[in-house]
Scaffold this motif. Structure first.
Motif, PDB file in Angstrom:
ATOM      1  N   MET A   1      48.185  28.569  39.844  1.00 40.80           N
ATOM      2  CA  MET A   1      47.097  29.553  39.437  1.00 40.80           C
ATOM      3  C   MET A   1      47.231  30.953  40.380  1.00 40.80           C
ATOM      4  SD  MET A   1      42.971  29.117  39.712  1.00 40.80           S
ATOM      5  CE  MET A   1      41.746  30.556  39.032  1.00 40.80           C
ATOM      6  N   ASP A   2      47.712  31.909  40.026  1.00 44.03           N
ATOM      7  CA  ASP A   2      48.079  33.175  40.635  1.00 44.03           C
ATOM      8  C   ASP A   2      46.763  34.028  40.870  1.00 44.03           C
ATOM      9  OD1 ASP A   2      50.916  33.348  38.601  1.00 44.03           O
ATOM     10  OD2 ASP A   2      50.764  32.528  40.338  1.00 44.03           O
ATOM     11  N   GLU A   3      45.802  33.870  40.407  1.00 43.07           N
ATOM     12  CA  GLU A   3      44.391  34.682  40.687  1.00 43.07           C
ATOM     13  C   GLU A   3      43.281  33.879  40.681  1.00 43.07           C
ATOM     14  OE1 GLU A   3      45.587  38.902  38.458  1.00 43.07           O
ATOM     15  OE2 GLU A   3      44.090  37.768  37.708  1.00 43.07           O
ATOM     16  N   VAL A   4      42.176  34.270  41.424  1.00 48.30           N
ATOM     17  CA  VAL A   4      40.773  33.505  41.234  1.00 48.30           C
ATOM     18  C   VAL A   4      39.961  34.836  41.193  1.00 48.30           C
ATOM     19  CG1 VAL A   4      39.194  32.301  42.772  1.00 48.30           C
ATOM     20  CG2 VAL A   4      41.607  31.942  43.107  1.00 48.30           C
ATOM     21  N   GLU A   5      39.080  34.566  40.196  1.00 45.54           N
ATOM     22  CA  GLU A   5      38.227  35.849  39.653  1.00 45.54           C
ATOM     23  C   GLU A   5      39.015  37.077  39.714  1.00 45.54           C
ATOM     24  OE1 GLU A   5      34.322  33.163  41.315  1.00 45.54           O
ATOM     25  OE2 GLU A   5      34.782  35.279  42.139  1.00 45.54           O
ATOM     26  N   GLY A   6      40.140  36.891  39.121  1.00 46.75           N
ATOM     27  CA  GLY A   6      40.929  38.440  38.903  1.00 46.75           C
ATOM     28  C   GLY A   6      41.385  38.957  40.389  1.00 46.75           C
ATOM     29  N   VAL A   7      41.509  38.118  41.400  1.00 47.87           N
ATOM     30  CA  VAL A   7      41.908  38.521  42.740  1.00 47.87           C
ATOM     31  C   VAL A   7      43.118  37.710  42.966  1.00 47.87           C
ATOM     32  CG1 VAL A   7      41.742  38.904  45.248  1.00 47.87           C
ATOM     33  CG2 VAL A   7      39.885  39.218  43.681  1.00 47.87           C
ATOM     34  N   PRO A   8      44.418  38.316  43.243  1.00 54.80           N
ATOM     35  CA  PRO A   8      45.824  37.435  43.461  1.00 54.80           C
ATOM     36  C   PRO A   8      45.269  36.472  44.653  1.00 54.80           C
ATOM     37  CG  PRO A   8      46.215  39.876  43.110  1.00 54.80           C
ATOM     38  CD  PRO A   8      44.796  39.491  42.934  1.00 54.80           C
ATOM     39  N   VAL A   9      45.868  35.379  44.529  1.00 53.85           N
ATOM     40  CA  VAL A   9      45.907  34.319  45.574  1.00 53.85           C
ATOM     41  C   VAL A   9      46.411  34.813  46.783  1.00 53.85           C
ATOM     42  CG1 VAL A   9      46.400  32.022  46.286  1.00 53.85           C
ATOM     43  CG2 VAL A   9      45.663  32.464  44.018  1.00 53.85           C
ATOM     44  N   SER A  10      47.402  35.516  46.814  1.00 56.61           N
ATOM     45  CA  SER A  10      47.997  36.239  48.171  1.00 56.61           C
ATOM     46  C   SER A  10      47.146  37.127  48.761  1.00 56.61           C
ATOM     47  CB  SER A  10      49.341  36.903  47.683  1.00 56.61           C
ATOM     48  OG  SER A  10      49.101  37.731  46.698  1.00 56.61           O
ATOM     49  N   ALA A  11      46.309  37.915  48.089  1.00 52.15           N
ATOM     50  CA  ALA A  11      45.412  38.804  48.610  1.00 52.15           C
ATOM     51  C   ALA A  11      44.265  38.128  49.148  1.00 52.15           C
ATOM     52  CB  ALA A  11      44.842  39.827  47.410  1.00 52.15           C
ATOM     53  N   ALA A  51      42.074  48.275  53.029  1.00 53.55           N
ATOM     54  CA  ALA A  51      42.731  48.558  51.884  1.00 53.55           C
ATOM     55  C   ALA A  51      42.969  47.554  50.876  1.00 53.55           C
ATOM     56  CB  ALA A  51      44.401  48.749  52.383  1.00 53.55           C
ATOM     57  N   LEU A  52      42.723  45.974  51.323  1.00 57.66           N
ATOM     58  CA  LEU A  52      42.677  44.918  50.481  1.00 57.66           C
ATOM     59  C   LEU A  52      41.344  45.183  49.695  1.00 57.66           C
ATOM     60  CD1 LEU A  52      43.864  42.042  52.469  1.00 57.66           C
ATOM     61  CD2 LEU A  52      44.654  42.783  50.331  1.00 57.66           C
ATOM     62  N   GLU A  53      39.999  45.297  50.325  1.00 60.11           N
ATOM     63  CA  GLU A  53      38.912  45.563  49.962  1.00 60.11           C
ATOM     64  C   GLU A  53      38.656  46.723  48.831  1.00 60.11           C
ATOM     65  OE1 GLU A  53      36.603  43.115  53.371  1.00 60.11           O
ATOM     66  OE2 GLU A  53      35.861  44.998  52.912  1.00 60.11           O
ATOM     67  N   GLU A  54      39.386  47.819  49.157  1.00 56.44           N
ATOM     68  CA  GLU A  54      39.629  48.832  48.222  1.00 56.44           C
ATOM     69  C   GLU A  54      40.215  48.431  47.058  1.00 56.44           C
ATOM     70  OE1 GLU A  54      40.984  52.424  49.800  1.00 56.44           O
ATOM     71  OE2 GLU A  54      40.748  53.553  48.141  1.00 56.44           O
ATOM     72  N   ALA A  55      41.391  47.868  47.291  1.00 56.57           N
ATOM     73  CA  ALA A  55      41.923  47.512  46.081  1.00 56.57           C
ATOM     74  C   ALA A  55      41.376  46.478  45.226  1.00 56.57           C
ATOM     75  CB  ALA A  55      43.426  46.694  46.326  1.00 56.57           C
ATOM     76  N   HIS A  56      40.478  45.305  45.896  1.00 54.67           N
ATOM     77  CA  HIS A  56      39.852  44.441  45.425  1.00 54.67           C
ATOM     78  C   HIS A  56      38.427  44.120  45.840  1.00 54.67           C
ATOM     79  CE1 HIS A  56      43.743  42.963  44.107  1.00 54.67           C
ATOM     80  NE2 HIS A  56      44.285  42.977  45.354  1.00 54.67           N
ATOM     81  N   PRO A  57      37.407  44.910  45.193  1.00 51.53           N
ATOM     82  CA  PRO A  57      36.040  45.322  45.628  1.00 51.53           C
ATOM     83  C   PRO A  57      35.273  43.850  46.017  1.00 51.53           C
ATOM     84  CG  PRO A  57      36.559  46.793  44.190  1.00 51.53           C
ATOM     85  CD  PRO A  57      37.734  45.936  43.977  1.00 51.53           C
ATOM     86  N   THR A  58      35.706  42.851  44.910  1.00 54.22           N
ATOM     87  CA  THR A  58      34.874  41.556  45.426  1.00 54.22           C
ATOM     88  C   THR A  58      35.114  40.981  46.587  1.00 54.22           C
ATOM     89  OG1 THR A  58      36.785  40.656  43.977  1.00 54.22           O
ATOM     90  CG2 THR A  58      34.896  41.171  42.902  1.00 54.22           C
ATOM     91  N   LEU A  59      36.152  41.392  47.467  1.00 55.43           N
ATOM     92  CA  LEU A  59      36.515  40.739  48.559  1.00 55.43           C
ATOM     93  C   LEU A  59      35.450  41.403  49.525  1.00 55.43           C
ATOM     94  CD1 LEU A  59      40.275  40.966  48.823  1.00 55.43           C
ATOM     95  CD2 LEU A  59      38.855  39.087  48.403  1.00 55.43           C
ATOM     96  N   GLN A  60      34.887  42.274  49.414  1.00 51.64           N
ATOM     97  CA  GLN A  60      33.932  42.873  50.434  1.00 51.64           C
ATOM     98  C   GLN A  60      32.443  42.355  50.126  1.00 51.64           C
ATOM     99  OE1 GLN A  60      31.880  47.077  50.272  1.00 51.64           O
ATOM    100  NE2 GLN A  60      33.864  47.516  51.502  1.00 51.64           N
ATOM    101  N   THR A  61      32.086  41.547  51.023  1.00 56.80           N
ATOM    102  CA  THR A  61      30.902  40.984  51.012  1.00 56.80           C
ATOM    103  C   THR A  61      30.149  41.198  52.407  1.00 56.80           C
ATOM    104  OG1 THR A  61      31.480  38.884  52.241  1.00 56.80           O
ATOM    105  CG2 THR A  61      31.728  38.866  49.814  1.00 56.80           C
TER     106      THR A  61
END
Length: 726
Positions: A1-11, A51-61
């Motif tokens: 699985m390369d993504e979780v809820e649209g966010v790459p696993v690496s991110a 930068a990660l949160e700007e690219a993937h806003p769901t990471l910003q909690t």
């Protein structure tokens, strides 16, 4: 699985790793006053997180480090709530960064927000002082921005801080913010005195100021040369508030408060850059250490219009100067082993003074970094003391090589237990010792960590004690072989222990007794007559007290990967007992707020290890509390399934109490507005979140609408909300 809820696993993995690094660095810097990474390294991690949160806003909690300020209070003092949140500052590192900030402020203000006040960024400890009716009522450290340590008794000893304000037209209530510091020359004298007394000197003026202000005995604080400079206000009531930052400084000076003269009000970006350049050249002219310049919009009304992000004002920016560099000889490269088994190379150098302190060790992170930097043992290297905190080897001065230099060879086996080193998984940068159960270094580090303030907070179980318990000198056998042994200790088992003193900052290197030139040996738990020492008696008392620690503290003490204080608190709140957590499925763990599938898998894996379960059962048998009190009954969950954002100033509520009112009714509070936001609750000075809600068509509630929401529910609130066209 390369993504979780649209966010790459690496991110996801990198975000989790960076979050842990940033939280740990903040704790060590703000609470322990023992920073372990440089300002430059921390800033790099933080920028990468942004930068990660700007690219993937769901990471910003709300739990993300980007949404927090400082670190939790230390625990050694009473905790107090700030009247208004003490924010951090965003950083600029070059002229382009500064120009981008000025342009953004201009855009948000819909015109030039200048003039600007430029002042020096003191490398000290942030504090807030409250004066009520002119009398000093309280002094507190910044802590996490909302809660700090009450250090009133110590603040009263600082020369230049008035106990009563002077002059006319004094506010009935004023909170002033500033920096506590020790002047450079006084710092040198203080360290000389400490050395003469046989005590270890402080690493730098900032740490000496922080350590002095956190002395439990105010008489010790009074003997130290602390000073303070005020650079802002948090609250002003009862008289007309000044119109500008510079006018405010004039008023504060009239009240008898210590305010710096080294600031300048400039009209534009050119003036800002000129001030920055002047103090780049004259960095060492002031009596105190500085690490940059702070630039503020001078007008208070414009400041309020620009508002703040979750952690920093948009109307201010800290410009940080490049760290200082020196050359020195790299004598050797050795390795240390941490509590997770990570094996870290570090350089031993000829001692050299840089940024006001003597440096002889610097981390090299991992074997790949050693190769990347191209350094050889015996090289003359460029040493940078980044942010005046932690030294870093930048690279070799190859022109000075004479052929005697040699390459560093990373060991293949653990230097402390002999186990073959390995990468935990393919692609890892760090070698680890896989002998988690039996490696003396890992056990020592885990015991030290378990006793720390974030975990069981066992006074008397510092690094020397942890070393003595896990690695006593022969013929004694270790009395702590795993964490399971910790609560089975007795005075009879402690008394015979003799140990080599180890320096925790040296990652396991032994201290040398200056009188003999040999490793320093201590009988830590007994006195000359063979009776229990005060150290032993205190440790036994503290172990008994630690049995009543909260479930969250116990979870942190177990050193489960990725389970720091926020995650531990979320688990404890959701499940209430160690058995419930231990027996939960991955899906149940992942459903806990802020956990997610990756951390859930790590937690489940930890509890499946037999000797980990043995720790829990031994601690339980010894009387360690393994569950919290039942959660209080919830009221009607009228807001369940809805997401809210709170911004601006609401009458009768702080940001925290407004959020609590929503979550207690089942609502979720987010730090950013999105299409999934159910309502924006907007008080005065709402700022950019209001603008984004308008753009996205999110319903907006004012203070009256918020009361309707709480008392009558979301349907009634929808009838009074402003719903802009998206």
């Amino acid at each position: 699985m390369d993504e979780v809820e649209g966010v790459p696993v690496s991110a996801l993995k990198r975000h989790a790793e960076l979050s842990e690094l940033v939280e740990d660095a903040r704790w060590r810097y703000y609470v322990l006053d023992q920073p372990t990474v440089s300002d430059a390294q921390f800033d790099g991690w933080f920028k990468e997180l942004l930068a990660l949160e700007e690219a993937h806003p769901t990471l910003q909690t709300p739990d993300s480090p980007t949404q927090k300020v400082g670190a939790a209070p230390s625990g050694d003092f009473a905790k107090v709530q700030h009247l208004n949140k003490m924010e951090s500052l965003d950083n600029a590192f070059n002229a382009d960064d500064m120009a981008a900030w000025q342009a953004r402020a201009e855009r948000l203000a819909e015109g030039d927000p200048g003039p600007y006040l430029c002042e020096l960024k003191i490398d000290g400890l942030a504090v807030a002082l409250i004066y009520r009716d002119g009398r000093l009522e309280r002094g507190a450290t910044r802590g996490d921005g909302r809660t700090g340590d009450d250090v009133t008794a110590n603040v009263r000893t600082i020369k230049g801080v008035p106990h009563r304000l002077e002059g006319d037209d004094i506010p009935s209530l004023v909170e002033v913010r500033g920096e506590v510091y020790i002047p450079v020359e006084d710092f040198k004298k203080l360290n000389e005195q400490l050395v003469e007394q046989g005590k270890p000197p402080f690493a730098n003026p900032r740490n000496s100021a922080a350590g002095t202000l956190r002395q439990k005995d105010p008489r010790i604080t009074a003997q130290r040369p602390l000073r303070m400079l005020v650079h802002g206000i948090g609250v002003w009531e009862g008289t007309q508030e000044p119109r500008t930052q510079s006018h405010c400084y004039d008023r504060l000076r009239e009240f008898g408060l210590p305010v710096s003269d080294l600031y300048e009000v400039v009209p534009d970006l050119g003036g800002i850059n000129a001030f920055i350049e002047h103090y780049r050249v004259h960095r060492h002219d002031p009596a105190y250490e500085i690490d940059g310049v702070v630039v503020k919009v001078d007008d208070f009304r414009t400041q309020r219009e620009l508002g703040s992000t979750s952690r920093a004002p948009r109307w201010a920016m800290a410009y940080k100067y490049p760290p200082e560099e020196v050359n020195t000889k790299l004598l050797d490269i050795q390795v240390g082993v941490g509590r997770t088994g990570r094996v870290t190379p570090f350089g031993l150098m000829e001692p050299v003074v840089v940024a006001g302190s003597t440096v002889e060790r610097a981390t090299l992170h991992n074997a790949a970094i050693v190769v990347k930097k191209g350094v050889l043992i015996g090289d003359t290297v460029v040493l940078r003391k980044a942010g005046d905190v932690i030294p870093e080897i930048v690279g070799p001065v190859t022109a000075l090589r004479d052929g005697s230099e040699r390459e560093f060879v990373m060991p293949t086996h653990c230097p402390e237990c002999g186990t073959e080193l390995a990468y935990e998984k393919e692609g890892d940068a760090d070698l680890r010792c896989p002998n988690a159960r039996g490696c003396p270094a890992q056990i020592r580090e885990r015991i030290f960590f378990a006793a720390g303030r974030r975990a069981l907070d066992i006074d008397g179980l510092g690094y020397v004690a942890a070393t003595a318990l896990t690695q006593p000198l022969p013929p004694q056998e270790p009395v702590v072989r795993t964490e399971a042994d910790l609560f089975d200790l007795t005075l009879e088992r402690l008394i015979p222990i003799r140990s080599v003193v180890r320096d925790q900052d040296a990652q396991g290197l032994p201290k040398i007794d200056p009188r003999t030139g040999e490793q320093k040996v201590v009988t830590f738990f007994s006195n000359l007559s063979g009776e229990p020492s005060q150290n032993a008696l205190r440790l036994m008392e503290e172990l008994e007290r630690a049995k009543e620690c909260s479930l969250a503290q116990v979870l942190v003490a177990l050193s489960i990967r990725h389970v720091g204080p926020p995650t531990a608190r979320a688990l404890a709140d959701a499940m209430r007992s160690i058995d419930a957590i231990m027996n939960a499925s991955e899906e149940e763990l992942a459903a806990v707020e802020g956990i997610g599938p990756r951390v859930a898998a790590t937690i489940k894996e930890w509890f499946e290890v037999d000797w980990h379960r043995e720790i829990i059962e031994r601690w339980r048998a010894a009387g360690v509390r393994m569950e919290d009190e039942p959660a209080p009954e919830k009221g009607p969950q009228t807001l369940e399934g809805l997401t809210f954002v709170v911004t601006g100033t609401l009458e009768g509520y702080t940001r925290d109490t407004a959020a609590e009112a929503l979550t207690s009714r089942g609502g979720k509070v987010s730090g950013s507005v999105s299409k999934k936001t159910s309502f924006l609750v907007a008080g005065e000075n709402a700022g950019s979140k209001y603008d984004k809600a308008v753009t996205l068509g999110v319903p907006i509630l004012d203070g009256a609408g918020f009361e309707v929401l709480l008392n009558e529910g979301p349907e009634a609130a929808a009838g009074v909300a402003v719903t802009p066209e998206g």
